[in-house]
Design a protein around this motif. Structure first.
Motif, PDB file in Angstrom:
ATOM      1  N   ARG A   1      48.811  70.580  36.591  1.00  0.00           N
ATOM      2  CA  ARG A   1      48.002  70.778  37.873  1.00  0.00           C
ATOM      3  C   ARG A   1      48.488  69.755  38.742  1.00  0.00           C
ATOM      4  O   ARG A   1      48.556  70.019  40.122  1.00  0.00           O
ATOM      5  CB  ARG A   1      46.637  70.895  37.478  1.00  0.00           C
ATOM      6  CG  ARG A   1      45.872  71.770  38.622  1.00  0.00           C
ATOM      7  CD  ARG A   1      44.351  71.797  38.307  1.00  0.00           C
ATOM      8  NE  ARG A   1      43.709  73.039  39.082  1.00  0.00           N
ATOM      9  CZ  ARG A   1      43.372  72.669  40.410  1.00  0.00           C
ATOM     10  NH1 ARG A   1      43.733  71.748  41.139  1.00  0.00           N
ATOM     11  NH2 ARG A   1      42.960  73.805  41.195  1.00  0.00           N
TER      12      ARG A   1
ATOM     13  N   THR B   1      42.077  66.329  42.802  1.00  0.00           N
ATOM     14  CA  THR B   1      43.476  66.988  43.126  1.00  0.00           C
ATOM     15  C   THR B   1      43.597  66.493  44.505  1.00  0.00           C
ATOM     16  O   THR B   1      44.603  66.195  45.047  1.00  0.00           O
ATOM     17  CB  THR B   1      43.361  68.683  43.279  1.00  0.00           C
ATOM     18  OG1 THR B   1      43.033  68.947  41.755  1.00  0.00           O
ATOM     19  CG2 THR B   1      44.911  69.154  43.582  1.00  0.00           C
ATOM     20  N   ILE B   2      42.294  66.329  45.241  1.00  0.00           N
ATOM     21  CA  ILE B   2      42.423  65.982  46.850  1.00  0.00           C
ATOM     22  C   ILE B   2      42.724  64.424  46.895  1.00  0.00           C
ATOM     23  O   ILE B   2      43.563  64.040  47.559  1.00  0.00           O
ATOM     24  CB  ILE B   2      41.184  66.268  47.473  1.00  0.00           C
ATOM     25  CG1 ILE B   2      41.113  67.760  47.474  1.00  0.00           C
ATOM     26  CG2 ILE B   2      41.060  65.758  48.645  1.00  0.00           C
ATOM     27  CD1 ILE B   2      39.335  68.215  47.876  1.00  0.00           C
TER      28      ILE B   2
ATOM     29  N   PHE C   1      38.804  69.715  41.711  1.00  0.00           N
ATOM     30  CA  PHE C   1      39.220  69.639  43.117  1.00  0.00           C
ATOM     31  C   PHE C   1      39.254  68.197  43.934  1.00  0.00           C
ATOM     32  O   PHE C   1      40.411  67.871  44.325  1.00  0.00           O
ATOM     33  CB  PHE C   1      38.168  70.532  44.077  1.00  0.00           C
ATOM     34  CG  PHE C   1      38.234  72.060  44.061  1.00  0.00           C
ATOM     35  CD1 PHE C   1      39.596  72.528  44.030  1.00  0.00           C
ATOM     36  CD2 PHE C   1      37.069  72.773  44.036  1.00  0.00           C
ATOM     37  CE1 PHE C   1      39.611  73.953  43.825  1.00  0.00           C
ATOM     38  CE2 PHE C   1      36.960  74.305  43.958  1.00  0.00           C
ATOM     39  CZ  PHE C   1      38.530  74.892  43.880  1.00  0.00           C
TER      40      PHE C   1
ATOM     41  N   ARG D   1      42.298  68.774  52.171  1.00  0.00           N
ATOM     42  CA  ARG D   1      40.664  69.457  51.972  1.00  0.00           C
ATOM     43  C   ARG D   1      41.039  70.911  52.437  1.00  0.00           C
ATOM     44  O   ARG D   1      41.115  70.927  53.682  1.00  0.00           O
ATOM     45  CB  ARG D   1      39.497  68.632  52.220  1.00  0.00           C
ATOM     46  CG  ARG D   1      38.364  69.180  51.630  1.00  0.00           C
ATOM     47  CD  ARG D   1      37.194  68.301  51.875  1.00  0.00           C
ATOM     48  NE  ARG D   1      37.396  67.126  51.530  1.00  0.00           N
ATOM     49  CZ  ARG D   1      36.848  66.593  50.210  1.00  0.00           C
ATOM     50  NH1 ARG D   1      36.282  67.443  49.365  1.00  0.00           N
ATOM     51  NH2 ARG D   1      36.981  65.479  49.831  1.00  0.00           N
ATOM     52  N   ASP D   2      40.674  71.997  51.670  1.00  0.00           N
ATOM     53  CA  ASP D   2      40.873  73.274  52.467  1.00  0.00           C
ATOM     54  C   ASP D   2      39.515  73.923  51.744  1.00  0.00           C
ATOM     55  O   ASP D   2      39.693  74.606  50.642  1.00  0.00           O
ATOM     56  CB  ASP D   2      42.168  73.945  52.066  1.00  0.00           C
ATOM     57  CG  ASP D   2      42.100  75.269  52.659  1.00  0.00           C
ATOM     58  OD1 ASP D   2      41.239  75.996  52.912  1.00  0.00           O
ATOM     59  OD2 ASP D   2      43.475  75.755  52.821  1.00  0.00           O
TER      60      ASP D   2
ATOM     61  N   GLU E   1      46.424  64.324  46.363  1.00  0.00           N
ATOM     62  CA  GLU E   1      47.049  64.973  47.650  1.00  0.00           C
ATOM     63  C   GLU E   1      47.047  63.754  48.719  1.00  0.00           C
ATOM     64  O   GLU E   1      47.873  63.720  49.441  1.00  0.00           O
ATOM     65  CB  GLU E   1      46.316  66.091  48.065  1.00  0.00           C
ATOM     66  CG  GLU E   1      46.953  67.325  47.109  1.00  0.00           C
ATOM     67  CD  GLU E   1      46.535  68.830  47.765  1.00  0.00           C
ATOM     68  OE1 GLU E   1      46.472  68.882  49.033  1.00  0.00           O
ATOM     69  OE2 GLU E   1      46.240  69.642  46.855  1.00  0.00           O
TER      70      GLU E   1
ATOM     71  N   LYS F   1      51.801  70.331  52.658  1.00  0.00           N
ATOM     72  CA  LYS F   1      50.679  70.117  53.655  1.00  0.00           C
ATOM     73  C   LYS F   1      50.870  69.031  54.590  1.00  0.00           C
ATOM     74  O   LYS F   1      50.827  69.112  55.862  1.00  0.00           O
ATOM     75  CB  LYS F   1      49.436  70.023  53.117  1.00  0.00           C
ATOM     76  CG  LYS F   1      48.784  71.224  52.446  1.00  0.00           C
ATOM     77  CD  LYS F   1      47.417  71.054  51.933  1.00  0.00           C
ATOM     78  CE  LYS F   1      46.588  72.164  51.481  1.00  0.00           C
ATOM     79  NZ  LYS F   1      45.239  71.960  50.835  1.00  0.00           N
TER      80      LYS F   1
ATOM     81  N   ARG G   1      40.000  77.830  51.207  1.00  0.00           N
ATOM     82  CA  ARG G   1      40.767  78.257  49.743  1.00  0.00           C
ATOM     83  C   ARG G   1      39.821  77.752  48.506  1.00  0.00           C
ATOM     84  O   ARG G   1      39.959  78.548  47.432  1.00  0.00           O
ATOM     85  CB  ARG G   1      42.202  77.162  49.851  1.00  0.00           C
ATOM     86  CG  ARG G   1      43.025  77.105  48.432  1.00  0.00           C
ATOM     87  CD  ARG G   1      43.557  78.471  48.251  1.00  0.00           C
ATOM     88  NE  ARG G   1      44.403  78.635  47.073  1.00  0.00           N
ATOM     89  CZ  ARG G   1      44.555  79.803  46.371  1.00  0.00           C
ATOM     90  NH1 ARG G   1      44.799  80.676  47.087  1.00  0.00           N
ATOM     91  NH2 ARG G   1      45.276  79.742  45.084  1.00  0.00           N
ATOM     92  N   GLU G   2      39.065  76.844  48.532  1.00  0.00           N
ATOM     93  CA  GLU G   2      38.308  76.367  47.406  1.00  0.00           C
ATOM     94  C   GLU G   2      37.274  77.645  47.052  1.00  0.00           C
ATOM     95  O   GLU G   2      37.211  77.986  46.052  1.00  0.00           O
ATOM     96  CB  GLU G   2      37.437  75.195  47.542  1.00  0.00           C
ATOM     97  CG  GLU G   2      38.231  73.980  47.634  1.00  0.00           C
ATOM     98  CD  GLU G   2      37.720  72.664  47.831  1.00  0.00           C
ATOM     99  OE1 GLU G   2      36.151  72.762  47.891  1.00  0.00           O
ATOM    100  OE2 GLU G   2      38.158  71.685  47.953  1.00  0.00           O
TER     101      GLU G   2
ATOM    102  N   ILE H   1      39.014  80.501  45.368  1.00  0.00           N
ATOM    103  CA  ILE H   1      39.381  80.163  44.043  1.00  0.00           C
ATOM    104  C   ILE H   1      37.972  80.351  43.295  1.00  0.00           C
ATOM    105  O   ILE H   1      37.862  80.914  42.292  1.00  0.00           O
ATOM    106  CB  ILE H   1      39.555  78.747  43.735  1.00  0.00           C
ATOM    107  CG1 ILE H   1      40.935  78.646  44.268  1.00  0.00           C
ATOM    108  CG2 ILE H   1      39.706  78.509  42.137  1.00  0.00           C
ATOM    109  CD1 ILE H   1      41.919  77.278  44.326  1.00  0.00           C
TER     110      ILE H   1
HETATM  111  O1  PRE Z   1      45.574  75.221  47.437  1.00  0.00           O
HETATM  112  C1  PRE Z   1      45.405  74.166  48.094  1.00  0.00           C
HETATM  113  O2  PRE Z   1      45.526  74.293  49.428  1.00  0.00           O
HETATM  114  C2  PRE Z   1      45.270  72.888  47.582  1.00  0.00           C
HETATM  115  O3  PRE Z   1      45.482  71.879  48.111  1.00  0.00           O
HETATM  116  C3  PRE Z   1      44.748  72.818  46.129  1.00  0.00           C
HETATM  117  C4  PRE Z   1      43.348  72.883  45.947  1.00  0.00           C
HETATM  118  C5  PRE Z   1      43.228  72.952  44.350  1.00  0.00           C
HETATM  119  O4  PRE Z   1      42.818  71.947  43.656  1.00  0.00           O
HETATM  120  O5  PRE Z   1      43.101  74.265  43.813  1.00  0.00           O
HETATM  121  C6  PRE Z   1      43.002  71.197  46.263  1.00  0.00           C
HETATM  122  C7  PRE Z   1      42.235  70.969  47.489  1.00  0.00           C
HETATM  123  C8  PRE Z   1      41.806  71.978  48.387  1.00  0.00           C
HETATM  124  O6  PRE Z   1      40.749  71.861  48.862  1.00  0.00           O
HETATM  125  C9  PRE Z   1      41.975  73.463  47.877  1.00  0.00           C
HETATM  126  C10 PRE Z   1      42.637  73.635  46.415  1.00  0.00           C
END
Ligand code: PRE
Length: 172
Positions: A29, A77-78, A74, A48-49, A81, A40, A52-53, A56
């Motif tokens: 992941r 991952t953020i 999340f 941070r999006d 990123e 991005k 999208r969160e 999911i």
């Molecule tokens: O899909 C994205 O845009 C991602 O950056 C991935 C992800 C995730 O971990 O799934 C990470 C951060 C965003 O806030 C939303 C989703």
């Protein structure tokens, strides 16, 4: 007693296997997140999006436990990123000012990374709280491998070196 030991061994070997599988999946992941993060960054989008969160979350339909795990994933991952654009793997020297408590908070903010090992020499509630809130793993004692030392003392200048080694935090 023998039955207890047998049962523990079985459960512990199961939990170890489970742990290995989780780590492999999270590594995969993280690789995907790094690719998303690079894309991005090239398109000047922030890591941070929230929409999208939400997508999911709505798709996975999790209970409270699953949701809290997902939220941690999340943030993890953020963090990765964001590190792509900050390039925090380079050695850096930074100056930290302010009183003792604010210096701790600033340093925790700069060197924290989810899961990073922070060794503190003795119990220090302020340091422990600042780092554990940032998802670092605080360990009381000395690391048994190479480490960097971050000094949070009475001076205003603090050298912080960022890489994958554990960080030993000292104070006066
Ligand atoms: O899909 C994205 O845009 C991602 O950056 C991935 C992800 C995730 O971990 O799934 C990470 C951060 C965003 O806030 C939303 C989703």
């Amino acid at each position: 007693m023998v039955a207890f030991i047998d049962e523990m061994e079985l459960l512990r070997s199961e939990i170890m296997k489970n742990t290995r599988e989780i780590i492999e999946l999270i590594e995969k992941r993280r690789e995907l997140a790094t690719m998303i993060g690079i894309s991005k960054m090239r398109n000047h989008l922030s890591p941070r999006d929230s929409s999208r969160e939400n997508y999911i979350k709505n798709n996975l339909k999790l209970d409270d436990f699953g949701l809290s795990i997902l939220n941690m994933i999340f943030e993890f991952t953020i963090h990765y990123e964001k590190n792509i654009s900050l390039d925090i793997n380079k050695d850096s020297i930074i100056e930290v000012n302010g009183d003792y408590a604010s210096r701790i908070l600033s340093i925790a903010k700069i060197i924290s990374r989810p899961g990073r090992e922070i060794y503190i020499e003795d119990n220090n509630d302020l340091i422990e709280e600042a780092f554990s809130k940032a998802f670092c793993h605080v360990i009381i004692g000395l690391p048994d491998r190479d480490h960097h030392i971050v000094n949070i003392n009475s001076g205003i200048k603090t050298e912080v070196i960022l890489d994958s080694k554990p960080v030993l935090v000292k104070w006066k």
